[in-house]
Scaffold this active site. Structure first.
Site, PDB file in Angstrom:
ATOM      1  N   LYS A  83       1.789  12.826   2.231  1.00 33.65           N
ATOM      2  CA  LYS A  83       0.663  13.546   1.625  1.00 33.65           C
ATOM      3  C   LYS A  83       0.947  15.045   1.725  1.00 33.65           C
ATOM      4  O   LYS A  83       1.245  15.552   2.819  1.00 33.65           O
ATOM      5  CB  LYS A  83      -0.599  13.199   2.395  1.00 33.65           C
ATOM      6  CG  LYS A  83      -1.866  13.183   1.582  1.00 33.65           C
ATOM      7  CD  LYS A  83      -2.954  12.572   2.452  1.00 33.65           C
ATOM      8  CE  LYS A  83      -4.298  12.694   1.836  1.00 33.65           C
ATOM      9  NZ  LYS A  83      -5.341  12.312   2.785  1.00 33.65           N
TER      10      LYS A  83
HETATM   11  C1  E4P Z   1      -8.441  11.732   1.365  1.00 33.15           C
HETATM   12  O1  E4P Z   1      -7.290  11.384   1.375  1.00 33.15           O
HETATM   13  C2  E4P Z   1      -9.086  12.511   2.421  1.00 33.15           C
HETATM   14  O2  E4P Z   1      -8.549  12.096   3.651  1.00 33.15           O
HETATM   15  C3  E4P Z   1     -10.558  12.297   2.510  1.00 33.15           C
HETATM   16  O3  E4P Z   1     -11.028  11.430   1.503  1.00 33.15           O
HETATM   17  C4  E4P Z   1     -11.368  13.515   2.722  1.00 33.15           C
HETATM   18  O4  E4P Z   1     -12.707  13.159   2.783  1.00 33.15           O
HETATM   19  P1  E4P Z   1     -13.840  14.118   3.390  1.00 33.15           P
HETATM   20  O5  E4P Z   1     -14.199  15.125   2.353  1.00 33.15           O
HETATM   21  O6  E4P Z   1     -14.986  13.196   3.689  1.00 33.15           O
HETATM   22  O7  E4P Z   1     -13.258  14.751   4.615  1.00 33.15           O
END
Ligand code: E4P
Length: 218
Positions: A83
């Protein structure tokens, strides 16, 4: 539509894996910090539990270090998806790793143009953050619809739209309606998806009537 679970809590993942409905897992530095564990240990453990892509995020912001981190994470297990943030350096890493056959999930996407850049950089997944857009008064789901429509115009784009920052089950319904390929959701949202009061009420009535028959199927 694929379901990913957005957590680094291995207990939660193990529990939900038993449903047979989990296709992958996404993590981020915040979720790793919350787990209180070392990133390489926790990612390896998750990769051994779930065969689908397990997103592990780089922690640097400069190109060289992100690339080295990405290569290290990718070498951990064959089902790691690296990522990277949607920055010029992150997209350069995306291109380099994708050219080497590594799956890359480009995260922190908040606009259609950012999603176009990620697709051109060869990303396997683009992660538009729906909930965080909603939080600032923008329509996160509109972005999902825009990206799906744009990608559909270009069959050469192989990037899957991964709806992220999901806060409740209606986000899942809306993402499905718009054709998102994947939704990554917190464990609580997946559990909420099963629930309907009429299911509970109907089952209670069926069980009460069945008991009156005195029968047994087995
Ligand atoms: C996605 O890959 C992220 O880890 C995640 O969905 C972020 O979500 P949040 O805005 O609830 O932290």
């Amino acid at each position: 539509m694929k379901f990913f679970i957005d957590t680094a809590d291995v207990q939660e993942i193990r529990d939900l894996a038993s449903t047979g409905l989990v296709d992958g897992v996404t993590t981020n530095p915040t979720l790793i910090a919350k787990s209180g564990r070392k990133i390489l240990d926790v990612i390896a453990e998750i990769c051994d539990m779930i065969p689908g892509p397990i997103s592990a995020e780089v922690a640097a912001t400069d190109f060289e270090t992100m690339l080295a981190e990405g290569r290290k994470l990718a070498a951990l297990r064959s089902n790691v998806a690296v990522k990277v943030p949607l920055t010029p350096g992150g997209l350069k890493v995306c291109k380099a790793l994708s050219d080497d056959g590594v799956k890359v999930n480009v995260t922190l996407c908040f606009s259609a143009n950012q999603a176009i850049l990620a697709a051109k950089a060869g990303a396997s997944f683009i992660s538009p953050f729906v909930g965080r857009l909603d939080d600032i008064g923008q329509d996160g789901m509109e972005l999902i619809g825009d990206i799906v429509a744009i990608y559909n115009e270009y069959p050469a784009f192989k990037t899957e739209v991964l709806a992220a920052s999901i806060r409740h089950p209606i986000h899942v319904t809306d993402a499905a309606r718009l054709g998102a390929h994947v939704v990554t959701m917190p464990p609580a949202v997946l559990r909420q998806m099963y629930q309907h009061p009429l299911t509970d009420k109907g089952l209670a009535a069926f069980m009460a009537d069945w008991a009156k028959t005195g029968q047994s199927i087995l």
